[in-house]
Design a protein around this motif. Structure first.
Motif, PDB file in Angstrom:
ATOM      1  N   ILE A  13       0.848  -1.197   0.000  1.00  0.00           N
ATOM      2  CA  ILE A  13       0.000   0.000   0.000  1.00  0.00           C
ATOM      3  C   ILE A  13       0.881   1.244   0.000  1.00  0.00           C
ATOM      4  N   ASN A  14       0.768   2.022  -1.056  1.00  0.00           N
ATOM      5  CA  ASN A  14       1.512   3.286  -1.115  1.00  0.00           C
ATOM      6  C   ASN A  14       0.731   4.428  -0.480  1.00  0.00           C
ATOM      7  N   GLN A  15      -0.561   4.436  -0.688  1.00  0.00           N
ATOM      8  CA  GLN A  15      -1.387   5.559  -0.252  1.00  0.00           C
ATOM      9  C   GLN A  15      -2.444   5.077   0.736  1.00  0.00           C
ATOM     10  N   TYR A  16      -2.178   5.278   2.017  1.00  0.00           N
ATOM     11  CA  TYR A  16      -3.148   4.911   3.040  1.00  0.00           C
ATOM     12  C   TYR A  16      -4.260   5.956   3.083  1.00  0.00           C
ATOM     13  N   LYS A  17      -5.491   5.471   3.109  1.00  0.00           N
ATOM     14  CA  LYS A  17      -6.660   6.359   3.088  1.00  0.00           C
ATOM     15  C   LYS A  17      -6.640   7.374   4.229  1.00  0.00           C
ATOM     16  N   PHE A  18      -6.229   6.954   5.402  1.00  0.00           N
ATOM     17  CA  PHE A  18      -6.275   7.822   6.571  1.00  0.00           C
ATOM     18  C   PHE A  18      -4.956   8.535   6.848  1.00  0.00           C
ATOM     19  N   LEU A  19      -3.984   8.378   5.965  1.00  0.00           N
ATOM     20  CA  LEU A  19      -2.708   9.091   6.084  1.00  0.00           C
ATOM     21  C   LEU A  19      -2.317   9.699   4.734  1.00  0.00           C
ATOM     22  N   PRO A  20      -3.182  10.516   4.154  1.00  0.00           N
ATOM     23  CA  PRO A  20      -2.889  11.047   2.810  1.00  0.00           C
ATOM     24  C   PRO A  20      -1.650  11.946   2.766  1.00  0.00           C
TER      25      PRO A  20
END
Length: 85
Positions: A13-20
């Motif tokens: 996962i490169n882009q965590y939803k809750f850590l944009p």
């Protein structure tokens, strides 16, 4: 006696939803490289390396909590008693 199969769940996962504000650069690429290693070098069957992530169409599934839960509850059940996960 049947030979044991090896199974793997690989997540990138490169882009965590809750850590944009803090995207990763190499997690998806690392997951793809791990899948390649497992299949090409370690002898895993491609259909027994379950790849999840957000790196594009190479990933068979999005790496969400519900997807990972589904994998653990259903897909892993395909493994036999002597198999390795």
């Amino acid at each position: 006696m049947a030979m044991a199969n090896n199974w793997a769940i690989v997540v990138g996962i490169n882009q965590y939803k809750f850590l944009p504000q803090a995207p990763l650069k190499f997690a998806a690429a690392d997951a793809l490289a791990m899948r390649s290693f497992l299949c090409e070098e370690a002898g895993f069957k491609p259909n027994q390396v379950l790849l999840c992530g957000d790196g594009g169409e190479e990933f068979s599934r999005d790496a969400t909590r519900s997807t990972l839960r589904d994998i653990l509850l259903h897909d892993v059940q395909k493994a036999q008693k002597a198999d390795n996960l």
